[in-house]
Design an enzyme around this catalytic site. Sequence first.
Site, mmCIF file in Angstrom:
data_model
loop_
_atom_site.group_PDB
_atom_site.id
_atom_site.type_symbol
_atom_site.label_atom_id
_atom_site.label_comp_id
_atom_site.label_asym_id
_atom_site.label_seq_id
_atom_site.Cartn_x
_atom_site.Cartn_y
_atom_site.Cartn_z
ATOM 1 N N TYR A 37 42.370 59.907 17.412
ATOM 2 C CA TYR A 37 43.076 60.822 18.306
ATOM 3 C C TYR A 37 42.519 62.226 18.063
ATOM 4 O O TYR A 37 41.324 62.373 17.818
ATOM 5 C CB TYR A 37 44.595 60.706 18.085
ATOM 6 N N LYS A 92 49.166 34.640 33.083
ATOM 7 C CA LYS A 92 47.771 34.820 33.486
ATOM 8 C C LYS A 92 47.025 35.647 32.432
ATOM 9 O O LYS A 92 45.874 35.361 32.081
ATOM 10 C CB LYS A 92 47.730 35.559 34.830
ATOM 11 N N GLU A 134 46.965 38.477 42.353
ATOM 12 C CA GLU A 134 47.648 37.217 42.043
ATOM 13 C C GLU A 134 48.933 37.074 42.856
ATOM 14 O O GLU A 134 49.721 38.022 42.967
ATOM 15 C CB GLU A 134 47.996 37.194 40.543
ATOM 16 N N ASP A 135 49.111 35.897 43.426
ATOM 17 C CA ASP A 135 50.390 35.536 44.069
ATOM 18 C C ASP A 135 50.826 36.549 45.113
ATOM 19 O O ASP A 135 51.991 36.974 45.162
ATOM 20 C CB ASP A 135 51.470 35.349 43.004
ATOM 21 N N ASP A 160 44.167 33.163 43.701
ATOM 22 C CA ASP A 160 44.763 32.081 44.496
ATOM 23 C C ASP A 160 43.815 31.623 45.597
ATOM 24 O O ASP A 160 43.866 30.471 46.018
ATOM 25 C CB ASP A 160 46.082 32.542 45.113
ATOM 26 N N ALA A 195 45.996 31.152 51.510
ATOM 27 C CA ALA A 195 45.077 31.791 50.568
ATOM 28 C C ALA A 195 44.046 30.796 50.031
ATOM 29 O O ALA A 195 42.838 30.987 50.186
ATOM 30 C CB ALA A 195 45.866 32.416 49.425
ATOM 31 N N ASN A 318 42.906 26.518 38.058
ATOM 32 C CA ASN A 318 42.159 27.778 38.157
ATOM 33 C C ASN A 318 41.675 28.306 36.811
ATOM 34 O O ASN A 318 40.738 29.115 36.768
ATOM 35 C CB ASN A 318 43.030 28.856 38.809
#
Length: 392
Positions: A37, A92, A134-135, A160, A195, A318
């Site tokens: 930092y 996911k 996604e979805d 998808d 899709a 997938n």
Amino acid sequence: MGDIYQEALKLHEEAKGKLSVELKVSLENEHDLSLTYTPGVAQPCREIAANKENVYKYTWKQNSVAVVSDGTAVLGLGDIGPEAAMPVMEGKAILFKKFGNIDAVPICLDTKDPQEIIQIVKAIAPTFGGINLEDISAPRCVEIERTLINELDIPVFHDDQHGTAIVVVAGLLNALKVVHKKIEDITVVVSGTGAAGSSIIKMIHALGVKEIYGFNINGIITKEDYNQYDFLTQELSEMTNSRLKRMTMKEAMNEADVFIGVSAPGILTKDMVRSMKRDPIVFAMANPEPEIKYEDAIEAGVAVMGTGRSDYPNQINNVLAFPGLFRGALDVYARKITEKMLMAAAYSLASIVTDEELSATHVIPHVLDPRVAKVVAKAVAKAAQEEKVARK
């Protein structure tokens, strides 16, 4: 399945979600703090300010993906909202980490407006090396993905659509070897043109399948009804039903060598399977219940059967595609994922099943096969370089 649902619910509650953040560097003393930092962190900031591409060199961008959803098309549950979508997006993310060693962050958006989703994703894009959509319901998902691909300089991928299509194409390539048929000679019936179905149709068309019949809730797609369709179905009408036939799916099955289902449970009967051409191939992927039960399909004479389920052979999952696809894209700092990269993923996935391993019950690698992500990643990275979309 009741027990598995309760067991999963208990796991999620006890774990309090499936993700956490881990440190890559030491943070034990003042010197560590000054390096990670202030004041030391100012130097990588200066380097990136001088050349934005250095963000890949000095931050996690080189290995990070945003998993973005609006919760409108979650699993078989439908439009359940962004909060209810979170367990899937976390899931996911852990698959990205487990199979591709990629740091993925679930981001669920409280908007269904495609333009708003596009603007939000563009705004967060500097943080990530890739975007996994996604979805998100069709056809909105296609509009969102295409716009982001054109306007961002990092890979954007709607799983998808293309994840399913990659695995289907890989399975089909090997299934055709089992039944000794050529890609250019087969007729394919696709049930479901949202899709996944739309991307499957486009990929198998690009692969060389000459006759495809696409069916959705309104029946067969035909170019004669072009003006009644949304933009996605209009595109599909250009590559399906070349002879403009008006027929039911039952009638189409008489001509079919292959049935691919991404639609609804129980719509394919044993008699329809029996009417197919010799050594039929059926990929019935509606979840959790497929278009035809595995046992019924085998009894009806299916030569090669695939489902989306893990309790039967040839699981079309997938997870066989997206970790390796993004691993390959991130490894070369790709600017986008091209059609050639998608096809490279499919061919490389098919190649993992050797001639010695190939059989009617083994046309696709197992989801836990450790070879998969590495082989797919290498092929995708090579394709990205050939397409000149790789930064390195």
